[in-house]
Scaffold this motif. Structure first.
Motif, PDB file in Angstrom:
ATOM      1  N   TYR A  93     -36.146  18.103   8.872  1.00  0.00           N
ATOM      2  CA  TYR A  93     -35.000  17.687   8.951  1.00  0.00           C
ATOM      3  C   TYR A  93     -34.597  17.185   7.538  1.00  0.00           C
ATOM      4  O   TYR A  93     -35.484  16.737   6.820  1.00  0.00           O
ATOM      5  CB  TYR A  93     -34.510  16.329   9.504  1.00  0.00           C
ATOM      6  N   GLN A  94     -33.576  17.793   6.719  1.00  0.00           N
ATOM      7  CA  GLN A  94     -33.286  17.187   5.318  1.00  0.00           C
ATOM      8  C   GLN A  94     -31.808  17.036   5.255  1.00  0.00           C
ATOM      9  O   GLN A  94     -30.888  17.419   6.002  1.00  0.00           O
ATOM     10  CB  GLN A  94     -33.519  18.795   4.395  1.00  0.00           C
ATOM     11  N   TYR A  95     -31.632  15.982   4.449  1.00  0.00           N
ATOM     12  CA  TYR A  95     -30.199  15.598   4.200  1.00  0.00           C
ATOM     13  C   TYR A  95     -29.969  15.288   2.602  1.00  0.00           C
ATOM     14  O   TYR A  95     -31.015  14.685   1.932  1.00  0.00           O
ATOM     15  CB  TYR A  95     -29.991  14.030   4.770  1.00  0.00           C
ATOM     16  N   VAL A  96     -29.043  15.910   2.103  1.00  0.00           N
ATOM     17  CA  VAL A  96     -28.670  15.808   0.724  1.00  0.00           C
ATOM     18  C   VAL A  96     -27.416  15.494   0.470  1.00  0.00           C
ATOM     19  O   VAL A  96     -26.412  16.081   0.932  1.00  0.00           O
ATOM     20  CB  VAL A  96     -28.919  17.290   0.199  1.00  0.00           C
ATOM     21  N   ASN A  97     -27.396  14.439  -0.494  1.00  0.00           N
ATOM     22  CA  ASN A  97     -25.922  13.960  -0.756  1.00  0.00           C
ATOM     23  C   ASN A  97     -25.783  13.291  -1.959  1.00  0.00           C
ATOM     24  O   ASN A  97     -26.426  12.228  -2.063  1.00  0.00           O
ATOM     25  CB  ASN A  97     -25.362  13.045   0.421  1.00  0.00           C
ATOM     26  N   ASP A  98     -24.914  13.872  -2.962  1.00  0.00           N
ATOM     27  CA  ASP A  98     -24.666  12.906  -4.074  1.00  0.00           C
ATOM     28  C   ASP A  98     -25.910  12.374  -4.898  1.00  0.00           C
ATOM     29  O   ASP A  98     -25.941  11.253  -5.193  1.00  0.00           O
ATOM     30  CB  ASP A  98     -23.591  12.129  -4.134  1.00  0.00           C
ATOM     31  N   GLY A  99     -26.907  13.369  -5.511  1.00  0.00           N
ATOM     32  CA  GLY A  99     -27.977  12.547  -6.251  1.00  0.00           C
ATOM     33  C   GLY A  99     -29.202  12.158  -5.211  1.00  0.00           C
ATOM     34  O   GLY A  99     -30.186  11.340  -5.602  1.00  0.00           O
ATOM     35  N   ARG A 100     -28.971  12.146  -3.766  1.00  0.00           N
ATOM     36  CA  ARG A 100     -29.819  11.517  -2.941  1.00  0.00           C
ATOM     37  C   ARG A 100     -30.493  12.684  -1.991  1.00  0.00           C
ATOM     38  O   ARG A 100     -29.553  13.632  -1.475  1.00  0.00           O
ATOM     39  CB  ARG A 100     -29.342  10.327  -2.006  1.00  0.00           C
ATOM     40  N   ILE A 101     -31.950  12.647  -1.655  1.00  0.00           N
ATOM     41  CA  ILE A 101     -32.354  13.502  -0.817  1.00  0.00           C
ATOM     42  C   ILE A 101     -33.330  12.854   0.204  1.00  0.00           C
ATOM     43  O   ILE A 101     -34.053  12.049  -0.376  1.00  0.00           O
ATOM     44  CB  ILE A 101     -32.934  14.725  -1.486  1.00  0.00           C
ATOM     45  N   PHE A 102     -33.155  13.294   1.482  1.00  0.00           N
ATOM     46  CA  PHE A 102     -34.222  12.637   2.609  1.00  0.00           C
ATOM     47  C   PHE A 102     -34.792  13.961   3.237  1.00  0.00           C
ATOM     48  O   PHE A 102     -34.159  14.822   3.581  1.00  0.00           O
ATOM     49  CB  PHE A 102     -33.480  11.857   3.462  1.00  0.00           C
ATOM     50  N   ARG A 103     -36.257  13.898   3.447  1.00  0.00           N
ATOM     51  CA  ARG A 103     -36.761  15.012   4.086  1.00  0.00           C
ATOM     52  C   ARG A 103     -37.720  14.224   4.825  1.00  0.00           C
ATOM     53  O   ARG A 103     -38.529  13.287   4.658  1.00  0.00           O
ATOM     54  CB  ARG A 103     -37.642  15.967   3.151  1.00  0.00           C
ATOM     55  N   ALA A 104     -37.840  14.718   6.250  1.00  0.00           N
ATOM     56  CA  ALA A 104     -38.772  14.403   7.394  1.00  0.00           C
ATOM     57  C   ALA A 104     -39.176  15.538   7.914  1.00  0.00           C
ATOM     58  O   ALA A 104     -38.605  16.427   8.402  1.00  0.00           O
ATOM     59  CB  ALA A 104     -38.231  13.375   8.167  1.00  0.00           C
ATOM     60  N   GLU A 105     -40.866  15.701   7.904  1.00  0.00           N
ATOM     61  CA  GLU A 105     -41.106  16.949   8.523  1.00  0.00           C
ATOM     62  C   GLU A 105     -42.423  16.685   9.458  1.00  0.00           C
ATOM     63  O   GLU A 105     -43.448  15.936   9.118  1.00  0.00           O
ATOM     64  CB  GLU A 105     -41.646  17.824   7.419  1.00  0.00           C
ATOM     65  N   VAL A 106     -42.403  17.091  10.694  1.00  0.00           N
ATOM     66  CA  VAL A 106     -43.646  17.120  11.455  1.00  0.00           C
ATOM     67  C   VAL A 106     -44.342  18.557  11.487  1.00  0.00           C
ATOM     68  O   VAL A 106     -43.517  19.579  11.528  1.00  0.00           O
ATOM     69  CB  VAL A 106     -43.237  16.693  12.720  1.00  0.00           C
ATOM     70  N   TYR A 107     -45.401  18.568  11.528  1.00  0.00           N
ATOM     71  CA  TYR A 107     -46.203  19.882  11.639  1.00  0.00           C
ATOM     72  C   TYR A 107     -47.482  19.740  12.546  1.00  0.00           C
ATOM     73  O   TYR A 107     -47.961  18.876  12.880  1.00  0.00           O
ATOM     74  CB  TYR A 107     -46.560  20.404  10.252  1.00  0.00           C
ATOM     75  N   ARG A 108     -48.002  21.139  12.942  1.00  0.00           N
ATOM     76  CA  ARG A 108     -49.261  21.144  13.587  1.00  0.00           C
ATOM     77  C   ARG A 108     -49.767  22.511  13.266  1.00  0.00           C
ATOM     78  O   ARG A 108     -49.175  23.491  12.771  1.00  0.00           O
ATOM     79  CB  ARG A 108     -48.891  21.462  15.062  1.00  0.00           C
ATOM     80  N   LYS A 109     -50.987  22.443  12.763  1.00  0.00           N
ATOM     81  CA  LYS A 109     -51.980  23.658  12.315  1.00  0.00           C
ATOM     82  C   LYS A 109     -53.050  23.713  13.213  1.00  0.00           C
ATOM     83  O   LYS A 109     -54.048  22.839  13.267  1.00  0.00           O
ATOM     84  CB  LYS A 109     -52.230  23.690  10.839  1.00  0.00           C
ATOM     85  N   ASP A 110     -53.410  24.863  13.677  1.00  0.00           N
ATOM     86  CA  ASP A 110     -54.447  25.249  14.562  1.00  0.00           C
ATOM     87  C   ASP A 110     -55.226  26.143  13.651  1.00  0.00           C
ATOM     88  O   ASP A 110     -54.985  27.401  13.069  1.00  0.00           O
ATOM     89  CB  ASP A 110     -54.200  25.930  15.902  1.00  0.00           C
ATOM     90  N   TYR A 111     -56.668  26.072  13.519  1.00  0.00           N
ATOM     91  CA  TYR A 111     -57.756  26.566  12.634  1.00  0.00           C
ATOM     92  C   TYR A 111     -58.621  27.436  13.988  1.00  0.00           C
ATOM     93  O   TYR A 111     -58.937  26.634  14.790  1.00  0.00           O
ATOM     94  CB  TYR A 111     -58.469  25.703  11.713  1.00  0.00           C
ATOM     95  N   ASP A 112     -58.713  28.589  13.246  1.00  0.00           N
ATOM     96  CA  ASP A 112     -59.706  29.528  14.218  1.00  0.00           C
ATOM     97  C   ASP A 112     -60.626  30.309  13.369  1.00  0.00           C
ATOM     98  O   ASP A 112     -60.087  30.749  12.147  1.00  0.00           O
ATOM     99  CB  ASP A 112     -58.904  30.362  15.212  1.00  0.00           C
ATOM    100  N   ASN A 113     -61.756  30.776  13.643  1.00  0.00           N
ATOM    101  CA  ASN A 113     -62.680  31.701  13.010  1.00  0.00           C
ATOM    102  C   ASN A 113     -63.085  31.163  11.602  1.00  0.00           C
ATOM    103  O   ASN A 113     -63.370  31.938  10.718  1.00  0.00           O
ATOM    104  CB  ASN A 113     -61.694  32.981  12.925  1.00  0.00           C
ATOM    105  N   LEU A 114     -63.236  29.971  11.697  1.00  0.00           N
ATOM    106  CA  LEU A 114     -63.816  29.252  10.211  1.00  0.00           C
ATOM    107  C   LEU A 114     -65.301  29.598  10.178  1.00  0.00           C
ATOM    108  O   LEU A 114     -65.998  29.645  11.183  1.00  0.00           O
ATOM    109  CB  LEU A 114     -63.578  27.709  10.524  1.00  0.00           C
ATOM    110  N   VAL A 115     -65.532  29.586   8.928  1.00  0.00           N
ATOM    111  CA  VAL A 115     -67.067  30.001   8.624  1.00  0.00           C
ATOM    112  C   VAL A 115     -67.892  28.809   8.872  1.00  0.00           C
ATOM    113  O   VAL A 115     -67.816  27.734   8.255  1.00  0.00           O
ATOM    114  CB  VAL A 115     -67.162  30.641   7.342  1.00  0.00           C
ATOM    115  N   LYS A 116     -69.281  29.169   9.486  1.00  0.00           N
ATOM    116  CA  LYS A 116     -70.215  28.060   9.688  1.00  0.00           C
ATOM    117  C   LYS A 116     -71.448  28.745   9.316  1.00  0.00           C
ATOM    118  O   LYS A 116     -71.711  29.871   9.108  1.00  0.00           O
ATOM    119  CB  LYS A 116     -70.107  27.588  10.970  1.00  0.00           C
TER     120      LYS A 116
END
Length: 717
Positions: free
Chosen positions: A505-528
């Motif tokens: 979510y992003q809000y921009v207004n007259d020199g002000r900016i607010f951002r909030a972000e949620v995320y998920r990353k799933d890793y697979d096939n990593l080297v061991k």
């Protein structure tokens, strides 16, 4: 007389008969009248503007097939072609909104831009280099943004639970293979390339475009200046060295060069650190950008060369005399790109880069020599059908030839790999309305070493929720080769994989900016592997996995407090992975659960000064205590650092600059080193891994000589 009157009457009658009336009504997509739209016949002075009902009407003497143009600001121009006889009493003409208008929705999920012109910019080019803690390094400035982890002893970008190798860097769309200067253990590196020649940065923390591949977590895009505003010379005299830059302009050509020299010997003589220096760090760097403008495009040639060397002995709990570490590095990077318009809505971007990197390292009595030659070739076409639909597609090829020679007391070995990857991508920007947009793409890569063919879909959607706010979501599938440290011992390991899920979510207004972000990353096939470090005796496989999820928050305000600009960012990270030689899934030792940054800048008019402040906090990072049975089960104390800077304008073009990092001298600990064997009480002794110096002081004098007499280097400090 009667004959004359008859002739005039016939002439006037013929003129009236030759005239045609063109009329109609113009509305928007909601059938509301558009007032003041321009309506005219192409190539003539015949036309009208719509009234308060959207109606227009005008007379023309043109005959035959004509082109009627209807245009209005923020709407797509419409053309109607036909005989003038059918352009009378036109029914409702609907104009579509121009999707490139300033108030249109933009795709912002996972993306931060540092650019003076972007609609999704959270920083501008000035911010990248005036951040107090950054010391002129663009990577240091980006570490104040959410999504990054505080790994003070490394200096590279660690993004959303990914290690530093998972971020790739590009200049003008072309890959940089060796973006950081090599350094010793527990000593932070810096980006090789100065901010002197760049005017735009795009930092994607996830879900990035299908145009870019071979990166599990992030891409950083650097754009060189298209057109310098004037000729100038920049001179810098610093407590650690000096710099010199010059820009020359011709009618359609320009050349910018920049050179710098760093020598830490005088500084270390004044401020001794925890290392025993045989030869303090020395480095020299040179960069150049040549630009040639054509009628329909621009050719750029970028080249950078740097050398660095040092020789030191570091404290080691297992070595009475310490650990000897000597390094000599030479690196050359060149980049050629062309971007131009082909006509009929088509444009072209093509380019290539070539890297030559040579690093000689001595560790105790072992000599290691690395040679890397890498290249990137790229061709991209873009078709703009209209402001609602654009299509990008292209192909690229990467090649790397890496060789290492190891000479020790009992070992003399040479090994390496030759890697060739080929990729193709297609991506479309679909603008349904000013409130709803989508970026849809797919990438296909052929990985030479593992003989794999991977297809990676990417999609981003943005919806404007209010006049100043919007919601974005993104999904992407990403693949990457294993690092050079693994491929040099086993070149047949498979590619590693992540899937990104992002909501922003992003809000921009007259020199002000607010951002909030949620995320998920799933890793697979990593080297061991099953040894303490990667080596010839290691057994490698791709059985590793993991996840990273969290919340990023950013707020910036340059309006509420006079002469003050500030931003704050916070990141929460929950991540675990089972990779490398991990016995089980755990939070990796480079990941902080909580990261917080605050940056402020204040202009003091009476003092002709800009004062800067930066605070960085990182919660403790995991480490393994061999006196317990838990892997990565304990955490260091939290990281804290406050940095200050002051730029004083002696005159418009002369600046005196001061900065100090960690001004309060916090005793930060990056981790612990344990003894290889227990003492007589069965306890493994340890020592804290602390920075070589708790504080760093910098003083510089910067002088600009330019045509207008007003330009200065404030944007480079």
């Amino acid at each position: 007389m009667k004959n004359l009157i008859l002739i005039l009457a016939l002439f006037i009658s013929s003129m009236l008969c030759a005239q045609s009336t063109i009329s109609g009504k113009v509305t928007d997509s909601k059938n509301l009248p558009i007032i003041g739209a321009n309506v005219y016949l192409e190539g003539t002075y015949d036309g009208d503007t719509t009234d308060d009902k959207g109606d227009f009407s005008f007379v023309t003497q043109e005959t035959g097939s004509q082109t009627l143009i209807i245009s209005f600001l923020s709407y797509e121009t419409k053309t109607i072609v036909g005989d003038v006889s059918i352009l009378k009493n036109l029914q409702i003409i609907k104009l579509k909104e121009d999707m490139e208008a300033l108030d249109a929705v933009v795709i912002s999920a996972g993306t931060f831009e540092a650019n003076d012109n972007s609609k999704v910019s959270v920083l501008n080019s000035l911010d990248v280099v005036t951040t107090a803690s950054a010391l002129g390094d663009f990577v240091g400035a980006l570490q104040t943004l959410p999504g990054t982890s505080t790994v003070a002893e490394d200096g590279r970008l660690f993004v959303r639970g990914g290690d530093a190798n998972e971020t790739q860097i590009f200049i003008d769309g072309i890959r940089v293979f060796t973006p950081y200067t090599p350094t010793a253990n527990n000593t932070p590196t810096r980006g090789r390339y100065s901010p002197f020649l760049f005017d735009g940065i795009t930092f994607s923390t996830g879900g990035y475009s299908a145009e870019y591949g071979n990166a599990l977590s992030s891409v950083l895009l650097l754009n060189t200046i298209d057109e310098p505003d004037q000729e100038k010379t920049d001179i810098g005299i610093m407590s650690v060295g000096g710099s010199l830059g010059h820009t020359k302009k011709w009618e359609k050509t320009s050349l910018s060069v920049n050179a710098s020299y760093i020598n830490l010997a005088p500084y270390i003589a004044l401020f001794d650190d925890r290392n025993d220096w045989e030869k303090p760090y020395q480095g020299a760097q040179g960069e150049a950008v040549f630009r040639q403008k054509f009628d329909s495009g621009m050719l750029k040639f970028y080249a950078a060369f740097d050398v660095s060397n040092f020789d030191l002995t570091q404290e080691d709990i297992n070595l009475t005399d310490g650990l000897r570490f000597k390094l000599n590095n030479k690196n050359f990077y060149t980049n050629v790109s062309y971007q131009g318009v082909l006509g009929n809505g088509w444009s072209l971007l093509s380019g290539m880069s070539y890297t030559i990197a040579k690093t000689d390292v001595t560790v105790i009595d072992n000599d290691i020599e690395d040679d890397e030659n890498s290249a990137h070739f790229k061709l991209k076409l873009k078709k703009r059908f209209n402001s609602r639909f654009k299509l990008n597609f292209g192909v690229e090829h990467f090649t790397t030839d890496f060789d290492e020679t190891f000479i020790g007391n009992d070992i003399n070995a040479s090994y390496g790999f030759n890697n060739n990857n080929t990729g193709a991508f297609v991506e479309s920007d679909i603008i349904f309305s000013k409130d709803f947009a989508m970026k849809l793409g797919v990438r296909a890569d052929r990985y030479g070493l593992s003989s794999e063919f991977n297809v990676a879909p990417r999609v981003s959607v943005a919806y404007k929720t209010s006049e100043n706010g919007q919601l974005s979501v993104a999904y992407g599938n990403f693949y990457q080769n294993a690092s050079n440290e693994i491929l040099k011992f086993n070149s047949e390991v498979e590619t590693q994989n992540t899937k990104h899920y992002i909501m922003n979510y992003q809000y921009v207004n007259d020199g002000r900016i607010f951002r909030a972000e949620v995320y998920r990353k799933d890793y697979d096939n990593l080297v061991k592997f099953d040894t303490e470090f990667e080596g010839f005796d290691s057994n490698f496989n791709n059985s590793g996995s993991g996840f990273a999820q969290g919340l990023d928050v950013f707020w910036r305000d340059n309006k509420s407090i006079k002469n003050t600009d500030y931003w704050v960012s916070y990141s929460y990270l929950d991540t675990e992975r089972n990779y490398r030689n991990y016995p089980s899934r755990a939070q990796p030792n480079f990941a902080n659960t909580h990261n917080f940054s605050a940056v402020a800048k204040y202009w003091i008019e009476d003092w002709k000064s800009q004062v800067g402040f930066s605070y960085t906090f990182g919660s403790g990072r995991p480490y393994t205590n061999p006196n317990t049975n838990e892997f990565l089960g304990e955490k260091t104390k939290s990281f804290n650092s406050v940095s200050l800077n002051w730029a004083y304008l002696l005159s418009q073009q002369k600046i005196l600059y001061f900065s100090v990092n960690n001004v309060f001298g916090f005793k930060n600990i990056n981790g612990y080193q344990y003894a290889d064997t227990p003492n007589m009480n069965g306890v493994f002794n340890r020592r804290a891994l602390r920075p070589a110096q708790d504080q760093f002081f910098f003083v510089g004098f910067f002088w600009t000589i330019s045509e207008d007499g007003t330009d200065n280097q404030l944007d480079n400090l």
